[in-house]
Design an enzyme around this catalytic site. Structure first.
Site, short mmCIF file in Angstrom:
data_model
loop_
_atom_site.label_atom_id
_atom_site.label_comp_id
_atom_site.label_asym_id
_atom_site.label_seq_id
_atom_site.Cartn_x
_atom_site.Cartn_y
_atom_site.Cartn_z
N HIS A 27 9.24 5.39 -2.17
CA HIS A 27 9.07 5.32 -0.72
C HIS A 27 10.39 5.53 0.03
O HIS A 27 10.42 5.57 1.25
CB HIS A 27 8.45 3.98 -0.31
CG HIS A 27 7.04 3.83 -0.78
ND1 HIS A 27 6.32 2.68 -0.62
CD2 HIS A 27 6.22 4.72 -1.40
CE1 HIS A 27 5.10 2.84 -1.14
NE2 HIS A 27 5.03 4.07 -1.62
N GLU A 56 9.33 -2.25 -3.12
CA GLU A 56 9.08 -3.07 -1.93
C GLU A 56 9.70 -4.45 -2.03
O GLU A 56 9.49 -5.16 -3.02
CB GLU A 56 7.56 -3.22 -1.71
CG GLU A 56 6.88 -1.87 -1.61
CD GLU A 56 5.35 -1.96 -1.51
OE1 GLU A 56 4.83 -3.06 -1.21
OE2 GLU A 56 4.70 -0.94 -1.75
N ASP A 81 7.33 -5.77 -4.88
CA ASP A 81 6.48 -4.81 -5.60
C ASP A 81 7.41 -3.78 -6.21
O ASP A 81 7.74 -2.77 -5.58
CB ASP A 81 5.48 -4.13 -4.65
CG ASP A 81 4.65 -3.08 -5.41
OD1 ASP A 81 4.77 -3.02 -6.65
OD2 ASP A 81 3.88 -2.35 -4.75
N ASP A 135 -1.63 -3.99 -9.31
CA ASP A 135 -2.02 -2.91 -8.38
C ASP A 135 -2.43 -1.70 -9.22
O ASP A 135 -3.62 -1.49 -9.50
CB ASP A 135 -0.85 -2.62 -7.44
CG ASP A 135 -1.03 -1.36 -6.61
OD1 ASP A 135 -2.13 -0.81 -6.58
OD2 ASP A 135 -0.05 -0.90 -5.98
N LYS A 181 -0.78 -7.03 2.89
CA LYS A 181 0.52 -6.36 3.05
C LYS A 181 0.26 -5.04 3.75
O LYS A 181 -0.61 -4.26 3.37
CB LYS A 181 1.25 -6.18 1.71
CG LYS A 181 0.62 -5.27 0.69
CD LYS A 181 1.65 -4.90 -0.39
CE LYS A 181 1.23 -3.68 -1.17
NZ LYS A 181 2.24 -3.24 -2.14
P1 PGA Z 1 1.38 3.62 -2.47
O1 PGA Z 1 2.30 2.33 -2.52
O2 PGA Z 1 0.45 3.50 -1.33
O3 PGA Z 1 2.38 4.73 -2.32
O4 PGA Z 1 0.65 3.68 -3.79
C1 PGA Z 1 1.84 1.05 -2.25
C2 PGA Z 1 1.94 0.14 -3.44
O5 PGA Z 1 2.39 0.55 -4.53
O6 PGA Z 1 1.54 -1.01 -3.34
ZN ZN Z 2 1.96 -1.60 -5.48
#
Ligand code: PGA
Ligand code: ZN
Length: 419
Positions: free
Chosen positions: A151, A161, A239, A309, A385
């Site tokens: 990101h 994150e 994250d 996730d 989130k």
């Molecule tokens: P993504 O990231 O929407 O790019 O998958 C969010 C996450 O990993 O929680």
């Molecule tokens: Zn994630």
């Protein structure tokens, strides 16, 4: 009764095409919804279909829109829009594949969401009430105030994150205020260090930091400078999105020049949770590292929330394996990982029945659609989130929750520390 279904191609917060859908019921009741899109997507997610031609670098969604305006429109016209399960089952059977690969989850989801909105209007109730199990809970906002990994174009931290969770706030609007104050205080601290305050995909700052621990030091300092107590007022959450740096069987922390095994990675997190008030770690290990997850849960699962996730991809098949193997203790919920509202609710219900927590989540590619804000209140997950308090597509979800707080008054409590 569903009268009209119209799909169209719009753009998301990264300038990529996505799908928006308008649904009208007989009587003029109207719902509009748009599909989000991930960057660090899990391998086991439902399929997001793209055109792959010359438009938008191959990312066009004209074929998806075409499927909505033909097959889906034909199947749904005349159906009872207030029967979400029937509508979703019909969407699932039109696609007919396990991974939604024929028509695409990015076709099914915005239709599913737009139908729910139109139905709420027809029933003259707010969306959160229509979706509800009526255990209204305003969620703790996990604000992602420092972005790394994919990101932030891999310019800084390996971890994706760094979130703050104002668990000690008395109510939701105060939680947002505390989060914003810390965000501003972090900005000044980064400036003082001559670090960039440009933002990443989810609105958090994306500085070039020397290690994955450094952001935790900056954020702790920012919490204190804003006048709050790290931990009891505002806790930390991570994250790492580690599937992204799991390469040939090892976890590669480029910012620190390290290659770690699953066991060493779990030890790394154990050290972090001893040094900082980190209460939640999502995707600490990679999406198919089941043995690593089981060992990590045994080692630190009592102390920390371990959220799957990429591991679970909001899919009850994978969640049920996780529950029986004790591979985590919480599930991240992303609607487009599975494709319909009904399946999303099933994932939350399964987690709850096992005594696990759920956290509702945006994607890194978003629009101003705030559906997940309502959904988080309906399902009483207690955690959401949706990025930093920055960028319209992130802020709109928090603002919708402020409106819901006002509307519900004493009928809703703030989740705070009761995870
Ligand atoms: P993504 O990231 O929407 O790019 O998958 C969010 C996450 O990993 O929680
Ligand atoms: Zn994630």
């Amino acid at each position: 009764q569903i009268e009209k279904v119209i799909g169209r191609e719009i753009i998301d917060s990264r300038g990529n095409p996505t799908v928006e859908v308008d649904v009208t019921l007989v009587g003029g009741y109207f719902g509009r919804a748009a599909c989000p899109s991930g960057a660090s997507t899990g391998t086991h997610e439902a399929i997001e279909r793209r055109d792959g031609d010359s438009r938008f670098l191959g990312k066009g969604v004209r074929k998806v829109v075409e499927a909505i305006n033909t097959d889906i429109r034909k199947a749904l016209t005349g159906m009872d829009g207030t029967d979400q399960a029937a509508v979703d089952n019909s969407l699932i059977s039109i696609d007919g594949t396990e991974n939604k690969g024929r028509i695409g989850a990015n076709a099914l989801l915005p239709v599913s969401m737009a139908v729910a909105r139109a139905a709420a209007q027809a029933l003259q109730v707010p969306l959160y009430e229509h979706l509800s199990e009526r255990n209204y809970l305003l969620p703790v906002p996990y604000m992602n105030i420092l972005n790394g990994g994919a990101h932030a174009n891999w310019q800084g931290a390996d971890f994706q994150e760094y979130m703050i969770a104002p668990v000690g706030a008395p109510d939701f609007p105060e939680a947002v205020r505390w989060g914003c104050e810390v965000y501003h205080s972090l900005k000044s601290i980064l400036k003082k260090q001559d670090l960039s305050t440009g933002v990443g995909d989810e609105g958090g700052f994306a500085p070039k930091v020397p290690s994955n621990r450094a952001p935790l030091d900056f954020i702790t300092e920012a919490i204190e400078a804003a006048g709050y107590k790290p931990g009891s007022d505002i806790a930390l959450a991570l994250d790492p999105a580690s599937s992204e740096f799991f390469i040939d069987g090892t976890y590669e922390l480029k910012s620190e020049g390290k290659k770690l095994s699953s066991e060493e990675m779990a030890g790394y997190y154990q050290d972090l949770t001893a040094a900082y008030p980190v209460i939640s770690i999502e995707d600490g290990l990679a999406e198919d590292d089941w043995d690593g997850w089981i060992a990590m849960t045994k080692a630190i699962g009592k102390k920390v929330q371990l959220v799957g996730d990429d591991l679970f991809v909001t899919n009850t098949k994978r969640i049920s394996r996780g529950i029986s193997e004790k591979a985590a203790n919480a599930v991240l919920i992303k609607l487009n990982q599975i494709g319909t509202i009904t399946e999303t609710i099933a994932a939350v219900t399964m987690a709850r029945n096992a005594g696990w927590n759920s956290m509702i989540s945006h994607r890194s590619g978003e629009t101003v659609d705030s559906f997940i804000a309502d959904l988080s209140v309906s399902l009483g997950t207690g955690q959401i989130k949706t990025g930093a308090p920055c960028r319209g597509e992130r802020v709109e979800k928090y603002n919708q929750l402020i409106r819901i707080h006002e509307e519900l008054g004493s009928k809703a409590t703030y989740a705070g520390k009761r995870r």
